[in-house]
Scaffold this motif. Structure first.
Motif, PDB file in Angstrom:
ATOM      1  N   SER A 172      -1.914  -1.532   5.129  1.00  0.00           N
ATOM      2  CA  SER A 172      -2.423  -0.162   5.205  1.00  0.00           C
ATOM      3  C   SER A 172      -2.325   0.429   6.619  1.00  0.00           C
ATOM      4  O   SER A 172      -2.285   1.653   6.777  1.00  0.00           O
ATOM      5  N   GLN A 211      -3.727   3.793  -1.079  1.00  0.00           N
ATOM      6  CA  GLN A 211      -3.991   2.989  -2.272  1.00  0.00           C
ATOM      7  C   GLN A 211      -3.149   1.715  -2.252  1.00  0.00           C
ATOM      8  O   GLN A 211      -2.087   1.685  -1.633  1.00  0.00           O
ATOM      9  N   SER A 212      -3.604   0.710  -2.998  1.00  0.00           N
ATOM     10  CA  SER A 212      -2.784  -0.481  -3.201  1.00  0.00           C
ATOM     11  C   SER A 212      -2.029  -0.315  -4.501  1.00  0.00           C
ATOM     12  O   SER A 212      -2.612   0.116  -5.506  1.00  0.00           O
ATOM     13  N   CYS A 267       0.839  -1.196   0.000  1.00  0.00           N
ATOM     14  CA  CYS A 267       0.000   0.000   0.000  1.00  0.00           C
ATOM     15  C   CYS A 267       0.875   1.247   0.000  1.00  0.00           C
ATOM     16  O   CYS A 267       2.019   1.208   0.475  1.00  0.00           O
TER      17      CYS A 267
END
Ligand code: SF4
Length: 510
Positions: free
Chosen positions: A232, A244-245, A218
């Motif tokens: 995360s 975000q990934s 992430c």
């Protein structure tokens, strides 16, 4: 329960020295490395054997420098000793850093295996440090390739040194190569799980996710601050808003005052490890857009549906409670109990302070006693539905069931597993690399157990009954199509050629 371990967790931090406002870090950009220990603490679930980081600071003789030690993050970074910790933070301060927590699924456990690995060189773009999370399924071929280079030598087991030499070899010559091209070429050789963070003595950083996206990665930005991590949670806890990934096969490059995202490997169907949601990841993490907590809750709801369908006993008889095996079984247990309309109670307390202990008790029963305490006040005379996240080796579970009856006074134990049976090994970074280590294959004729097979397993475990979730529950509960997940350890269907070959060899050897 089976104390499965991950290969590692990685993190990266980069502060562009510009005027953009940052909500997370208001101090000197060179001191952002102080946030690294905090990130690594939030990744501690992914490795407790060693921790370390490398930082870049153009005002230091050692432009790139690495600190790493054996132990948990707080042990490695001397967090219980204010002055020692402050001195490490001062000596290794920098505006860019990469970090790592390690657990070894293979190879020795000494300090020289701790990451990041740093390769020093007089040329700044050949001087680099990197850390990785994963496991290479084609390690034997890669070792042979490195050893075939003129005058190259491998001094350690495992894959990290191999990757270091492959990068070094790609950096040979007098022309500074393009970083994207380097890792594109590398991706054609590496097979398996390999998320990487890379930093060189020019202060250039790369954050990269393998083309199958086996392990999560992430990232987030806040003004001039960039951060990336295996999960995360560290980013969330620092205060980043939009996490975000990184897509499989993508890499982030931070150089020349800018961040750019590149596709360095051809898109392939992803193979996210389903076990991240079921067991490994922090329950507070969201990976590839799917919440770990909600996935585990849905697995528990599926268990409740199965319970109703099977009707083995009346769970609402007033004497039945759901008990989670702490801690990873809790979300599933709570959701199952809620769906059944009965109580979920913590009848089994985990000693949170045992952690990774070097004082190994003489036998497994002692080990279980050291880790768990059954609450007789909750359990005595009860029928319990014991919710477990998975059964890999079963040895601890067997002992625990005896302990629950003997010390907890439980009347009946019905084990419910929030995962299908583990029938095949993992070659991508989880420490279950051979069929012999696994419990279920000894009993099963195929991936979905029959009633008789389940009865035989329950008898062997010392349970009154045993139920697993079916194969299709995993994708449904995570909320991703089965084709986008790696489910090799529950299906025997591997996402890489080396994985398929190694599994065939395992079956032949059986
Ligand atoms: S084999 Fe199992 S544990 Fe290993 S990456 Fe695939 S799903 Fe995850």
């Amino acid at each position: 329960m089976d104390e499965l371990r991950h290969e590692c967790g990685i993190a990266a931090l980069y502060h562009f020295a510009d005027d953009r406002s940052c909500h997370i870090w208001k101090g000197d950009p060179d001191q952002t490395t102080r946030l690294m220990t905090r990130m690594l603490l939030d990744l501690q679930n992914r490795g407790q054997l060693a921790a370390g980081f490398s930082s870049f600071n153009p005002d230091r003789d050692q432009l790139l420098d690495t600190y790493k030690e054996l132990g948990t993050v707080s042990e490695a970074f001397k967090m219980a000793h204010e002055h020692k910790h402050a001195s490490i933070m001062e000596d290794f301060a920098g505006r860019a850093s990469i970090g790592h927590v390690r657990y070894a699924t293979c190879g020795p456990t000494g300090r020289s295996y701790a990451q990041p690995f740093e390769r020093r060189h007089g040329c700044k773009w050949k001087w680099f440090a990197f850390a990785f999370n994963g496991n290479l399924a084609n390690l034997a071929e890669l070792r042979a390739e490195v050893e075939s280079y003129k005058d190259y030598h491998l001094a350690r087991e495992g894959d990290t040194e191999v990757i270091m030499h492959l990068i070094s070899h790609a950096l040979r010559g007098d022309e500074k190569p393009d970083l994207v091209k380097i890792f594109t070429a590398l991706s054609r050789k590496l097979e398996g799980a390999y998320n990487l963070v890379f930093l060189n003595a020019l202060g250039e950083m790369v954050v990269l996710r393998d083309p199958l996206g086996l392990r999560p990665l992430c990232y987030a930005t806040d003004g001039p601050l960039f951060a990336a991590a295996s999960e995360s949670v560290p980013l969330l806890n620092m205060g980043f808003q939009k996490i975000q990934s990184l897509e499989p096969g993508e890499m982030i490059v931070l150089q020349d005052g800018a961040m750019t995202v590149h596709r360095y490997a051809e898109p392939r169907p992803s193979a996210h490890c389903f076990f991240e949601w079921v067991y490994f990841a922090n329950v507070a993490s969201t990976l590839d857009g799917r919440s770990v907590y909600l996935s585990r809750s849905r697995l528990g709801e599926e268990l409740a549906k199965l319970e109703e369908e099977m009707g083995l006993f009346d769970p609402r008889d007033g004497n039945t409670i759901v008990v989670p095996v702490p801690d990873t079984g809790k979300a599933a247990a709570d959701a199952m109990a809620y769906a059944l309309g009965i109580r979920s109670q913590e009848g089994l307390i985990r000693n949170r302070y045992v952690g990774r202990t070097f004082i190994e008790p003489g036998n497994r029963a002692d080990k279980v006693r050291l880790k768990f305490t059954p609450l007789r006040e909750v359990l005595e005379g009860k029928r319990i539905i014991l919710v477990e996240d998975s059964i890999v080796r079963s040895t601890t579970l067997k002992t625990l069931l005896g302990f629950l009856r003997e010390a907890g006074g439980v009347k009946e134990i019905h084990v419910r597993v929030a995962c299908p049976p583990i029938v095949a090994p993992c070659f991508y970074g989880i420490d279950m690399a051979t069929v012999d280590q696994l419990y279920a294959p000894k009993f099963l004729s195929c991936n979905e157990p029959t009633r008789d097979e389940l009865a035989a397993m329950a008898y062997d475990l010392g349970a009154d009954s045993l139920v697993y979730l079916p194969l299709d529950a995993v994708a449904k509960c995570i909320g991703l199509p089965a084709e986008r997940l790696c489910r090799a350890c529950i299906t025997g269907d591997y996402p890489t050629e080396s994985g398929r070959k190694r599994y065939e060899l395992e079956l032949v050897a059986k």
